[in-house]
Design a protein around this motif. Sequence first.
Motif, PDB file in Angstrom:
ATOM      1  N   GLU A  55      84.071  -9.517   3.291  1.00  0.00           N
ATOM      2  CA  GLU A  55      85.217  -9.362   3.262  1.00  0.00           C
ATOM      3  C   GLU A  55      85.595  -9.718   2.238  1.00  0.00           C
ATOM      4  OE1 GLU A  55      84.698 -12.847   5.511  1.00  0.00           O
ATOM      5  OE2 GLU A  55      83.651 -12.475   7.109  1.00  0.00           O
ATOM      6  N   LEU A  56      85.261 -10.088   1.025  1.00  0.00           N
ATOM      7  CA  LEU A  56      86.333 -10.285  -0.660  1.00  0.00           C
ATOM      8  C   LEU A  56      85.543  -9.343  -1.538  1.00  0.00           C
ATOM      9  CD1 LEU A  56      84.649 -13.716  -0.424  1.00  0.00           C
ATOM     10  CD2 LEU A  56      86.791 -12.911  -0.696  1.00  0.00           C
ATOM     11  N   ALA A  57      85.134  -8.738  -1.940  1.00  0.00           N
ATOM     12  CA  ALA A  57      84.872  -7.780  -2.647  1.00  0.00           C
ATOM     13  C   ALA A  57      85.897  -6.932  -2.981  1.00  0.00           C
ATOM     14  CB  ALA A  57      83.075  -7.411  -3.188  1.00  0.00           C
ATOM     15  N   PRO A  58      85.310  -6.328  -1.328  1.00  0.00           N
ATOM     16  CA  PRO A  58      86.213  -4.214  -1.385  1.00  0.00           C
ATOM     17  C   PRO A  58      87.517  -4.725  -2.172  1.00  0.00           C
ATOM     18  CG  PRO A  58      84.985  -4.627   0.429  1.00  0.00           C
ATOM     19  CD  PRO A  58      85.143  -5.887  -0.378  1.00  0.00           C
ATOM     20  N   VAL A  59      88.256  -6.234  -2.065  1.00  0.00           N
ATOM     21  CA  VAL A  59      89.600  -6.045  -2.613  1.00  0.00           C
ATOM     22  C   VAL A  59      89.975  -6.695  -3.524  1.00  0.00           C
ATOM     23  CG1 VAL A  59      91.992  -7.870  -1.154  1.00  0.00           C
ATOM     24  CG2 VAL A  59      90.525  -6.841  -0.381  1.00  0.00           C
ATOM     25  N   LEU A  60      88.838  -8.219  -4.079  1.00  0.00           N
ATOM     26  CA  LEU A  60      88.695  -8.262  -5.456  1.00  0.00           C
ATOM     27  C   LEU A  60      88.524  -7.285  -6.317  1.00  0.00           C
ATOM     28  CD1 LEU A  60      88.178 -12.392  -4.378  1.00  0.00           C
ATOM     29  CD2 LEU A  60      90.208 -11.503  -5.383  1.00  0.00           C
ATOM     30  N   ALA A  61      87.561  -6.325  -6.199  1.00  0.00           N
ATOM     31  CA  ALA A  61      87.404  -5.719  -7.158  1.00  0.00           C
ATOM     32  C   ALA A  61      88.111  -4.695  -7.843  1.00  0.00           C
ATOM     33  CB  ALA A  61      85.498  -4.982  -6.493  1.00  0.00           C
ATOM     34  N   LYS A  81      97.500 -11.955   2.117  1.00  0.00           N
ATOM     35  CA  LYS A  81      98.016 -11.420   2.713  1.00  0.00           C
ATOM     36  C   LYS A  81      96.756  -9.496   2.558  1.00  0.00           C
ATOM     37  CE  LYS A  81     102.592 -11.987   2.446  1.00  0.00           C
ATOM     38  NZ  LYS A  81     103.816 -11.618   1.721  1.00  0.00           N
ATOM     39  N   ARG A  82      96.599  -9.833   1.407  1.00  0.00           N
ATOM     40  CA  ARG A  82      95.324  -8.615   1.277  1.00  0.00           C
ATOM     41  C   ARG A  82      94.588  -8.483   2.051  1.00  0.00           C
ATOM     42  NH1 ARG A  82      96.778  -9.061  -4.123  1.00  0.00           N
ATOM     43  NH2 ARG A  82      94.849  -9.225  -4.956  1.00  0.00           N
ATOM     44  N   LEU A  83      93.680  -9.427   2.041  1.00  0.00           N
ATOM     45  CA  LEU A  83      92.077 -10.671   2.059  1.00  0.00           C
ATOM     46  C   LEU A  83      92.140  -9.890   3.814  1.00  0.00           C
ATOM     47  CD1 LEU A  83      91.338 -13.044   0.133  1.00  0.00           C
ATOM     48  CD2 LEU A  83      90.105 -11.192   0.673  1.00  0.00           C
ATOM     49  N   VAL A  84      93.201 -10.589   4.464  1.00  0.00           N
ATOM     50  CA  VAL A  84      93.660 -10.565   6.066  1.00  0.00           C
ATOM     51  C   VAL A  84      94.155  -8.824   6.162  1.00  0.00           C
ATOM     52  CG1 VAL A  84      95.522 -10.678   7.881  1.00  0.00           C
ATOM     53  CG2 VAL A  84      94.712 -12.843   6.517  1.00  0.00           C
ATOM     54  N   ALA A  85      95.109  -8.592   5.622  1.00  0.00           N
ATOM     55  CA  ALA A  85      94.772  -6.704   5.561  1.00  0.00           C
ATOM     56  C   ALA A  85      93.503  -5.937   5.989  1.00  0.00           C
ATOM     57  CB  ALA A  85      96.727  -6.359   5.046  1.00  0.00           C
ATOM     58  N   HIS A  86      92.999  -5.972   4.877  1.00  0.00           N
ATOM     59  CA  HIS A  86      91.614  -5.609   4.780  1.00  0.00           C
ATOM     60  C   HIS A  86      90.738  -6.053   6.275  1.00  0.00           C
ATOM     61  CE1 HIS A  86      87.609  -4.307   3.017  1.00  0.00           C
ATOM     62  NE2 HIS A  86      86.931  -5.466   3.298  1.00  0.00           N
ATOM     63  N   THR A 105      80.738  -2.377  -5.452  1.00  0.00           N
ATOM     64  CA  THR A 105      81.926  -3.571  -6.011  1.00  0.00           C
ATOM     65  C   THR A 105      81.303  -5.214  -6.159  1.00  0.00           C
ATOM     66  OG1 THR A 105      81.784  -3.860  -3.236  1.00  0.00           O
ATOM     67  CG2 THR A 105      83.462  -2.193  -3.654  1.00  0.00           C
ATOM     68  N   THR A 106      80.317  -5.120  -5.935  1.00  0.00           N
ATOM     69  CA  THR A 106      79.584  -6.863  -6.107  1.00  0.00           C
ATOM     70  C   THR A 106      78.932  -6.795  -7.649  1.00  0.00           C
ATOM     71  OG1 THR A 106      78.131  -6.538  -5.150  1.00  0.00           O
ATOM     72  CG2 THR A 106      79.785  -7.264  -3.716  1.00  0.00           C
ATOM     73  N   MET A 107      78.442  -5.597  -8.305  1.00  0.00           N
ATOM     74  CA  MET A 107      78.423  -5.338  -9.647  1.00  0.00           C
ATOM     75  C   MET A 107      79.081  -6.530 -10.478  1.00  0.00           C
ATOM     76  SD  MET A 107      77.783  -2.214 -10.690  1.00  0.00           S
ATOM     77  CE  MET A 107      79.358  -0.966 -11.111  1.00  0.00           C
ATOM     78  N   MET A 108      80.040  -7.124 -10.665  1.00  0.00           N
ATOM     79  CA  MET A 108      80.605  -7.019 -11.933  1.00  0.00           C
ATOM     80  C   MET A 108      80.631  -8.884 -11.937  1.00  0.00           C
ATOM     81  SD  MET A 108      83.850  -4.251 -12.509  1.00  0.00           S
ATOM     82  CE  MET A 108      84.376  -5.283 -14.150  1.00  0.00           C
ATOM     83  N   THR A 109      80.445  -8.814 -10.834  1.00  0.00           N
ATOM     84  CA  THR A 109      80.745 -10.669 -10.075  1.00  0.00           C
ATOM     85  C   THR A 109      78.978 -11.347 -10.183  1.00  0.00           C
ATOM     86  OG1 THR A 109      81.367 -10.166  -8.204  1.00  0.00           O
ATOM     87  CG2 THR A 109      83.073 -11.117  -9.752  1.00  0.00           C
TER      88      THR A 109
END
Length: 129
Positions: A55-61, A81-86, A105-109
Amino acid sequence: MDAQTLVDERGELWLALAPLWLDREPGERDYAHMVEVIQRHDLTLHELEWIFRLELAPVLARTQMSVASEWRKFDDLQLMKRLVAHNMRLTGWRRKSWALFSGLTTMMTRHRWNELIMRVMLERGEAPR
C-alpha cells in the motif's frame, strides 16, 4: 472498496508511516507517533508488513527516488490522493506484481521499518525474533 472507506480505514496510518521515506532519519517523536497510531489500528505484524510493502512503498518509493522529490515533509493532501489512487487499483495482477517487486521498493527504508517494528513489538510486550 471506495475511496472514502480507504481514507477512513488507512489514512491516519498511511500519513503516520510516510516519514519513513523522507530524506532524514525519523526521530524519537516520529517513531513514538507511528507506534501510537499502529496500536490504535490493532493490526498484526504480518498485516503491517503488507501495508508497508503493497500500500505504501510503491507510491512513496517513487517519490523518494524522483529528482524533484519531497525531502523534508509531504503535502498530506497530495500524498493521500496518490495513495488512494494506487490502492484503488491494487487488485489482481497489479497486487501480485507489487508483491513480487516489493523488495526493491522497500529496500531504502527497510532499516527504518525494522526499527519501527522492533518498537511496536516492545510496546506490545512481544519478544523480538
